[in-house]
Write an enzyme that holds these catalytic residues in place. Structure first.
Site, PDB file in Angstrom:
ATOM      1  N   GLY A 217       3.264   3.970  -1.845  1.00  0.00           N
ATOM      2  CA  GLY A 217       3.734   2.598  -2.062  1.00  0.00           C
ATOM      3  C   GLY A 217       5.149   2.450  -2.577  1.00  0.00           C
ATOM      4  O   GLY A 217       5.813   1.464  -2.282  1.00  0.00           O
TER       5      GLY A 217
ATOM      6  N   GLU B  17       7.086   3.394  -9.558  1.00  0.00           N
ATOM      7  CA  GLU B  17       5.783   2.988  -9.006  1.00  0.00           C
ATOM      8  C   GLU B  17       5.945   1.615  -8.367  1.00  0.00           C
ATOM      9  O   GLU B  17       6.779   0.818  -8.777  1.00  0.00           O
ATOM     10  CB  GLU B  17       4.773   2.964 -10.164  1.00  0.00           C
ATOM     11  CG  GLU B  17       3.379   2.482  -9.841  1.00  0.00           C
ATOM     12  CD  GLU B  17       2.588   3.379  -8.903  1.00  0.00           C
ATOM     13  OE1 GLU B  17       3.059   3.605  -7.783  1.00  0.00           O
ATOM     14  OE2 GLU B  17       1.474   3.804  -9.278  1.00  0.00           O
ATOM     15  N   ASP B  18       5.135   1.333  -7.344  1.00  0.00           N
ATOM     16  CA  ASP B  18       5.203   0.011  -6.712  1.00  0.00           C
ATOM     17  C   ASP B  18       4.533  -1.048  -7.583  1.00  0.00           C
ATOM     18  O   ASP B  18       5.063  -2.130  -7.813  1.00  0.00           O
ATOM     19  CB  ASP B  18       4.581   0.033  -5.304  1.00  0.00           C
ATOM     20  CG  ASP B  18       3.185   0.658  -5.278  1.00  0.00           C
ATOM     21  OD1 ASP B  18       2.706   1.132  -6.331  1.00  0.00           O
ATOM     22  OD2 ASP B  18       2.560   0.668  -4.193  1.00  0.00           O
TER      23      ASP B  18
ATOM     24  N   ASP C 171      -1.656  -1.667 -11.770  1.00  0.00           N
ATOM     25  CA  ASP C 171      -2.833  -2.539 -11.673  1.00  0.00           C
ATOM     26  C   ASP C 171      -3.703  -2.269 -12.908  1.00  0.00           C
ATOM     27  O   ASP C 171      -3.480  -2.836 -13.968  1.00  0.00           O
ATOM     28  CB  ASP C 171      -3.535  -2.220 -10.353  1.00  0.00           C
ATOM     29  CG  ASP C 171      -4.719  -3.117 -10.058  1.00  0.00           C
ATOM     30  OD1 ASP C 171      -4.776  -4.217 -10.594  1.00  0.00           O
ATOM     31  OD2 ASP C 171      -5.589  -2.717  -9.279  1.00  0.00           O
TER      32      ASP C 171
ATOM     33  N   LYS D  51       0.307  -6.140 -12.931  1.00  0.00           N
ATOM     34  CA  LYS D  51      -0.739  -7.175 -13.018  1.00  0.00           C
ATOM     35  C   LYS D  51      -1.299  -7.122 -14.431  1.00  0.00           C
ATOM     36  O   LYS D  51      -2.264  -6.381 -14.692  1.00  0.00           O
ATOM     37  CB  LYS D  51      -1.870  -6.861 -12.027  1.00  0.00           C
ATOM     38  CG  LYS D  51      -1.518  -7.072 -10.562  1.00  0.00           C
ATOM     39  CD  LYS D  51      -2.727  -6.693  -9.706  1.00  0.00           C
ATOM     40  CE  LYS D  51      -2.488  -6.860  -8.241  1.00  0.00           C
ATOM     41  NZ  LYS D  51      -3.547  -6.206  -7.443  1.00  0.00           N
TER      42      LYS D  51
ATOM     43  N   PHE E  81      -4.574  -9.428  -4.828  1.00  0.00           N
ATOM     44  CA  PHE E  81      -4.092  -8.334  -3.996  1.00  0.00           C
ATOM     45  C   PHE E  81      -2.841  -8.758  -3.216  1.00  0.00           C
ATOM     46  O   PHE E  81      -2.777  -9.860  -2.681  1.00  0.00           O
ATOM     47  CB  PHE E  81      -5.188  -7.893  -3.021  1.00  0.00           C
ATOM     48  CG  PHE E  81      -4.965  -6.509  -2.496  1.00  0.00           C
ATOM     49  CD1 PHE E  81      -5.296  -5.407  -3.266  1.00  0.00           C
ATOM     50  CD2 PHE E  81      -4.397  -6.307  -1.244  1.00  0.00           C
ATOM     51  CE1 PHE E  81      -5.081  -4.116  -2.795  1.00  0.00           C
ATOM     52  CE2 PHE E  81      -4.185  -5.025  -0.757  1.00  0.00           C
ATOM     53  CZ  PHE E  81      -4.524  -3.929  -1.537  1.00  0.00           C
ATOM     54  N   VAL E  82      -1.843  -7.868  -3.187  1.00  0.00           N
ATOM     55  CA  VAL E  82      -0.587  -8.166  -2.482  1.00  0.00           C
ATOM     56  C   VAL E  82      -0.239  -7.027  -1.525  1.00  0.00           C
ATOM     57  O   VAL E  82      -0.623  -5.884  -1.744  1.00  0.00           O
ATOM     58  CB  VAL E  82       0.589  -8.403  -3.455  1.00  0.00           C
ATOM     59  CG1 VAL E  82       0.454  -9.716  -4.198  1.00  0.00           C
ATOM     60  CG2 VAL E  82       0.743  -7.247  -4.456  1.00  0.00           C
TER      61      VAL E  82
ATOM     62  N   ASP F 222       0.408  -1.688   0.662  1.00  0.00           N
ATOM     63  CA  ASP F 222      -0.417  -1.788   1.860  1.00  0.00           C
ATOM     64  C   ASP F 222      -1.822  -2.293   1.571  1.00  0.00           C
ATOM     65  O   ASP F 222      -2.289  -2.275   0.431  1.00  0.00           O
ATOM     66  CB  ASP F 222      -0.562  -0.408   2.500  1.00  0.00           C
ATOM     67  CG  ASP F 222      -1.530   0.482   1.705  1.00  0.00           C
ATOM     68  OD1 ASP F 222      -1.351   0.598   0.471  1.00  0.00           O
ATOM     69  OD2 ASP F 222      -2.475   1.030   2.300  1.00  0.00           O
TER      70      ASP F 222
ATOM     71  N   ARG G  96       3.024  -2.237   4.830  1.00  0.00           N
ATOM     72  CA  ARG G  96       4.088  -1.615   4.026  1.00  0.00           C
ATOM     73  C   ARG G  96       5.489  -2.006   4.490  1.00  0.00           C
ATOM     74  O   ARG G  96       6.427  -2.028   3.711  1.00  0.00           O
ATOM     75  CB  ARG G  96       3.988  -0.087   4.098  1.00  0.00           C
ATOM     76  CG  ARG G  96       2.754   0.484   3.432  1.00  0.00           C
ATOM     77  CD  ARG G  96       2.919   1.987   3.252  1.00  0.00           C
ATOM     78  NE  ARG G  96       1.668   2.665   2.968  1.00  0.00           N
ATOM     79  CZ  ARG G  96       1.076   2.716   1.789  1.00  0.00           C
ATOM     80  NH1 ARG G  96       1.636   2.114   0.760  1.00  0.00           N
ATOM     81  NH2 ARG G  96      -0.055   3.360   1.618  1.00  0.00           N
TER      82      ARG G  96
HETATM   83  P1  IMP Z   1      -3.963   1.542 -10.824  1.00  0.00           P
HETATM   84  O1  IMP Z   1      -4.245   3.004 -11.047  1.00  0.00           O
HETATM   85  O2  IMP Z   1      -5.226   0.745 -10.904  1.00  0.00           O
HETATM   86  O3  IMP Z   1      -2.875   1.007 -11.739  1.00  0.00           O
HETATM   87  O4  IMP Z   1      -3.506   1.384  -9.337  1.00  0.00           O
HETATM   88  C1  IMP Z   1      -2.192   1.614  -8.928  1.00  0.00           C
HETATM   89  C2  IMP Z   1      -2.130   1.835  -7.438  1.00  0.00           C
HETATM   90  O5  IMP Z   1      -3.084   1.023  -6.760  1.00  0.00           O
HETATM   91  C3  IMP Z   1      -0.790   1.397  -6.890  1.00  0.00           C
HETATM   92  O6  IMP Z   1       0.119   2.469  -6.834  1.00  0.00           O
HETATM   93  C4  IMP Z   1      -1.119   0.892  -5.511  1.00  0.00           C
HETATM   94  O7  IMP Z   1      -1.089   1.950  -4.586  1.00  0.00           O
HETATM   95  C5  IMP Z   1      -2.546   0.398  -5.611  1.00  0.00           C
HETATM   96  N1  IMP Z   1      -2.609  -1.069  -5.802  1.00  0.00           N
HETATM   97  C6  IMP Z   1      -2.962  -1.748  -6.910  1.00  0.00           C
HETATM   98  N2  IMP Z   1      -2.902  -3.068  -6.718  1.00  0.00           N
HETATM   99  C7  IMP Z   1      -2.501  -3.248  -5.438  1.00  0.00           C
HETATM  100  C8  IMP Z   1      -2.229  -4.414  -4.629  1.00  0.00           C
HETATM  101  O8  IMP Z   1      -2.336  -5.581  -5.046  1.00  0.00           O
HETATM  102  N3  IMP Z   1      -1.813  -4.154  -3.374  1.00  0.00           N
HETATM  103  C9  IMP Z   1      -1.668  -2.914  -2.845  1.00  0.00           C
HETATM  104  N4  IMP Z   1      -1.903  -1.805  -3.567  1.00  0.00           N
HETATM  105  C10 IMP Z   1      -2.316  -1.965  -4.855  1.00  0.00           C
END
Ligand code: IMP
Length: 196
Positions: free
Chosen positions: A66, A120-121, A124, A152, A173-174, A180, A186
């Site tokens: 991402g 990081e993109d 979450d 988020k 979700f985005v 993606d 992407r």
């Molecule tokens: P986390 O470990 O829950 O913080 O998730 C982080 C990863 O989940 C990011 O690097 C993204 O690849 C994916 N992710 C989380 N939210 C989204 C979203 O809204 N759209 C797309 N990918 C997401």
């Protein structure tokens, strides 16, 4: 992959590219953050990093897949010398985190004594980064900072210090600008949010 808003005529579509709905697999997404707004914020973050690390040689670590678009724009917005590498982790499938973080591609730069910025993109739940940052510290870098285009806050379950943050966004979700939905979206220049 793209679903054009059927209420718009084709000429209007051409002049209102940013207002279109897009479709990825079974889901429809609506415009959320424009390319212009994103690039303006990325330029500000680049300026901030340049000031904070004047005279230092940084290592940027992009989290695949991402972060590749954000990292490409961010490093070009930074006026300093740097090295760039990528790491691949995964905790996501579809719209939900699987909760388990797997390292798929490892580190190829010796980080001992280096100043590092992890890119990081989106943060979450924070689980992916929480585990990765813990592992990173065992490699003895001088400093570790984190840049994330999106956060988020309502979804956060781990304490993650985001030093360079683009935008706080709602827990929806985005896709786009590197993000993606099951592999699609992407390459969109702006960011789209799941339509209700
Ligand atoms: P986390 O470990 O829950 O913080 O998730 C982080 C990863 O989940 C990011 O690097 C993204 O690849 C994916 N992710 C989380 N939210 C989204 C979203 O809204 N759209 C797309 N990918 C997401």
């Amino acid at each position: 992959m793209y679903l054009y808003n059927s209420n718009l005529k084709s000429m209007e579509l051409l002049s209102q590219q940013d207002k279109k709905l897009v479709r990825a697999h079974d889901l429809t997404f609506k415009p959320f953050l424009s390319e212009e707004k994103i690039l303006k914020r990325v330029a500000e973050l680049g300026h901030q990093i340049t000031n904070d690390f004047k005279g230092k040689k940084l290592v940027f670590i992009g989290i695949l897949n991402g972060a590749f678009v954000f990292l490409a724009d961010l490093v070009r917005a930074c006026d300093l010398s740097c090295e760039i590498t990528f790491i691949k982790l995964s905790s996501y499938k579809g719209l939900k985190s699987k909760g388990k973080v797997t390292t798929l591609i490892g580190m190829d730069i010796d980080l001992k004594g280096r100043d590092v910025i992890v890119v990081e993109d989106i943060v979450d739940t924070g689980k992916t980064l929480y585990q990765f940052l813990k592992e990173l510290k065992t490699l003895e870098p001088t400093s570790v900072k984190l840049a994330s285009l999106l956060v988020k806050p309502e979804a956060l379950q781990y304490e993650i210090p985001v030093d360079y943050k683009g935008f706080d966004i709602p827990n929806k979700f985005v896709i786009g600008y590197g993000l993606d939905y099951n592999g699609e979206g992407r390459n969109l220049k702006s960011i789209y949010q799941l339509a209700e």
